[in-house]
Design a protein around this motif. Structure first.
Motif, PDB file in Angstrom:
ATOM      1  N   PRO A 164       0.893  -1.714 -37.843  1.00 15.23           N
ATOM      2  CA  PRO A 164       1.402  -0.338 -37.893  1.00 15.23           C
ATOM      3  C   PRO A 164       0.273   0.679 -37.727  1.00 15.23           C
ATOM      4  N   VAL A 165       0.611   1.840 -37.187  1.00 13.87           N
ATOM      5  CA  VAL A 165      -0.363   2.912 -36.989  1.00 13.87           C
ATOM      6  C   VAL A 165       0.131   4.208 -37.617  1.00 13.87           C
ATOM      7  N   MET A 166      -0.840   5.064 -37.979  1.00 13.99           N
ATOM      8  CA  MET A 166      -0.573   6.398 -38.510  1.00 13.99           C
ATOM      9  C   MET A 166      -1.206   7.396 -37.548  1.00 13.99           C
ATOM     10  N   LEU A 167      -0.393   8.270 -36.964  1.00 17.01           N
ATOM     11  CA  LEU A 167      -0.883   9.298 -36.060  1.00 17.01           C
ATOM     12  C   LEU A 167      -1.048  10.572 -36.873  1.00 17.01           C
ATOM     13  N   THR A 168      -2.305  10.996 -37.077  1.00 21.08           N
ATOM     14  CA  THR A 168      -2.571  12.171 -37.900  1.00 21.08           C
ATOM     15  C   THR A 168      -2.383  13.451 -37.103  1.00 21.08           C
ATOM     16  N   ARG A 169      -2.102  14.540 -37.807  1.00 19.60           N
ATOM     17  CA  ARG A 169      -1.879  15.854 -37.183  1.00 19.60           C
ATOM     18  C   ARG A 169      -0.937  15.712 -35.987  1.00 19.60           C
ATOM     19  N   CYS A 170       0.240  15.141 -36.242  1.00 23.03           N
ATOM     20  CA  CYS A 170       1.180  14.800 -35.174  1.00 23.03           C
ATOM     21  C   CYS A 170       2.609  15.040 -35.654  1.00 23.03           C
ATOM     22  N   ALA A 171       3.423  15.657 -34.807  1.00 22.29           N
ATOM     23  CA  ALA A 171       4.811  15.920 -35.159  1.00 22.29           C
ATOM     24  C   ALA A 171       5.795  15.380 -34.124  1.00 22.29           C
ATOM     25  N   SER A 172       5.274  14.769 -33.043  1.00 19.88           N
ATOM     26  CA  SER A 172       6.163  14.231 -32.015  1.00 19.88           C
ATOM     27  C   SER A 172       5.534  13.005 -31.380  1.00 19.88           C
ATOM     28  N   ILE A 173       6.398  12.115 -30.903  1.00 19.74           N
ATOM     29  CA  ILE A 173       5.938  10.890 -30.253  1.00 19.74           C
ATOM     30  C   ILE A 173       6.812  10.595 -29.041  1.00 19.74           C
ATOM     31  N   HIS A 174       6.305   9.711 -28.194  1.00 19.71           N
ATOM     32  CA  HIS A 174       7.087   9.241 -27.040  1.00 19.71           C
ATOM     33  C   HIS A 174       6.952   7.722 -26.965  1.00 19.71           C
ATOM     34  N   THR A 175       7.872   7.103 -26.263  1.00 17.04           N
ATOM     35  CA  THR A 175       7.796   5.656 -26.057  1.00 17.04           C
ATOM     36  C   THR A 175       7.779   5.314 -24.568  1.00 17.04           C
ATOM     37  N   PHE A 176       7.334   6.258 -23.745  1.00 20.06           N
ATOM     38  CA  PHE A 176       7.238   6.010 -22.313  1.00 20.06           C
ATOM     39  C   PHE A 176       6.154   4.965 -22.063  1.00 20.06           C
ATOM     40  N   GLY A 177       6.496   3.938 -21.312  1.00 20.68           N
ATOM     41  CA  GLY A 177       5.568   2.864 -21.018  1.00 20.68           C
ATOM     42  C   GLY A 177       5.590   1.725 -22.026  1.00 20.68           C
ATOM     43  N   MET A 178       6.346   1.881 -23.110  1.00 21.68           N
ATOM     44  CA  MET A 178       6.421   0.826 -24.125  1.00 21.68           C
ATOM     45  C   MET A 178       7.264  -0.338 -23.596  1.00 21.68           C
ATOM     46  N   ALA A 179       6.909  -1.535 -24.042  1.00 23.38           N
ATOM     47  CA  ALA A 179       7.634  -2.732 -23.622  1.00 23.38           C
ATOM     48  C   ALA A 179       8.620  -3.197 -24.687  1.00 23.38           C
ATOM     49  N   TYR A 180       8.634  -2.540 -25.828  1.00 23.22           N
ATOM     50  CA  TYR A 180       9.503  -2.946 -26.944  1.00 23.22           C
ATOM     51  C   TYR A 180       9.846  -1.717 -27.794  1.00 23.22           C
ATOM     52  N   PRO A 181      10.941  -1.783 -28.568  1.00 22.10           N
ATOM     53  CA  PRO A 181      11.302  -0.659 -29.441  1.00 22.10           C
ATOM     54  C   PRO A 181      10.366  -0.575 -30.658  1.00 22.10           C
ATOM     55  N   ILE A 182      10.294   0.621 -31.253  1.00 25.49           N
ATOM     56  CA  ILE A 182       9.447   0.828 -32.425  1.00 25.49           C
ATOM     57  C   ILE A 182      10.234   1.488 -33.557  1.00 25.49           C
ATOM     58  N   ASP A 183       9.737   1.296 -34.780  1.00 25.32           N
ATOM     59  CA  ASP A 183      10.235   2.003 -35.953  1.00 25.32           C
ATOM     60  C   ASP A 183       9.281   3.167 -36.200  1.00 25.32           C
ATOM     61  N   VAL A 184       9.836   4.338 -36.506  1.00 25.46           N
ATOM     62  CA  VAL A 184       9.049   5.562 -36.644  1.00 25.46           C
ATOM     63  C   VAL A 184       9.434   6.269 -37.936  1.00 25.46           C
ATOM     64  N   ALA A 185       8.436   6.867 -38.602  1.00 24.09           N
ATOM     65  CA  ALA A 185       8.695   7.707 -39.774  1.00 24.09           C
ATOM     66  C   ALA A 185       7.866   8.977 -39.646  1.00 24.09           C
ATOM     67  N   PHE A 186       8.524  10.117 -39.750  1.00 26.07           N
ATOM     68  CA  PHE A 186       7.850  11.412 -39.735  1.00 26.07           C
ATOM     69  C   PHE A 186       7.580  11.808 -41.182  1.00 26.07           C
ATOM     70  N   VAL A 187       6.317  12.172 -41.467  1.00 26.40           N
ATOM     71  CA  VAL A 187       5.898  12.444 -42.839  1.00 26.40           C
ATOM     72  C   VAL A 187       5.373  13.875 -42.949  1.00 26.40           C
ATOM     73  N   GLY A 188       5.792  14.580 -44.013  1.00 24.76           N
ATOM     74  CA  GLY A 188       5.364  15.954 -44.260  1.00 24.76           C
ATOM     75  C   GLY A 188       4.013  16.025 -44.936  1.00 24.76           C
ATOM     76  N   GLU A 189       3.504  17.236 -45.078  1.00 30.06           N
ATOM     77  CA  GLU A 189       2.149  17.437 -45.609  1.00 30.06           C
ATOM     78  C   GLU A 189       1.984  17.029 -47.072  1.00 30.06           C
ATOM     79  N   LEU A 190       3.062  16.900 -47.814  1.00 33.69           N
ATOM     80  CA  LEU A 190       2.980  16.472 -49.205  1.00 33.69           C
ATOM     81  C   LEU A 190       3.305  14.989 -49.373  1.00 33.69           C
ATOM     82  N   GLY A 191       3.378  14.260 -48.243  1.00 29.63           N
ATOM     83  CA  GLY A 191       3.622  12.820 -48.290  1.00 29.63           C
ATOM     84  C   GLY A 191       5.086  12.434 -48.309  1.00 29.63           C
ATOM     85  N   GLU A 192       5.982  13.384 -48.124  1.00 33.19           N
ATOM     86  CA  GLU A 192       7.401  13.082 -48.133  1.00 33.19           C
ATOM     87  C   GLU A 192       7.859  12.569 -46.772  1.00 33.19           C
TER      88      GLU A 192
END
Length: 119
Positions: free
Chosen positions: A40-68
């Protein structure tokens, strides 16, 4: 490799480890070019993602500044885009069965590698 270990108020006995991606180049790449058994990876200072070019589906979680955890998307297919305006980071992993982050969960840092502090 920079890593961060996280736990949550709701599951304090479980510690999750993420590879930290902080540069623009690292975040654009994300899990692209990896296999379905990638860590798993954590993308810092990030609010959007794309899956263009991916070969498989992913699970994603968007996290707020207080860890929610604001929003969770499981099985996000290749060639998709997802965002959350209030997110300050995004967690990704190859889609799989089993536990993952849940909306409303509150994350906190257990440990962070020295490399991650410089990012």
């Amino acid at each position: 490799m920079a890593t961060v270990r996280l736990a949550s108020d709701e599951r304090p006995e479980t510690v999750l480890e993420f590879r930290v991606l902080g540069s623009w180049r690292e975040k654009i790449r994300g899990l692209l070019g990896t296999s379905p058994d990638a860590s798993p990876v954590m993308l810092t200072r990030c609010a959007s993602i794309h899956t263009f070019g991916m070969a498989y589906p992913i699970d994603v979680a968007f996290v707020g500044e207080l860890g929610e955890v604001l929003e969770v998307r499981r099985g996000l297919c290749p060639r998709a885009f997802a965002s959350h305006a209030a997110a300050c980071c995004v967690m990704e992993r190859p889609s799989r069965e089993g536990p993952w982050l849940e909306e409303g969960e509150h994350l906190w840092i257990v440990s962070i590698s020295a490399d991650a502090l410089a990012a």
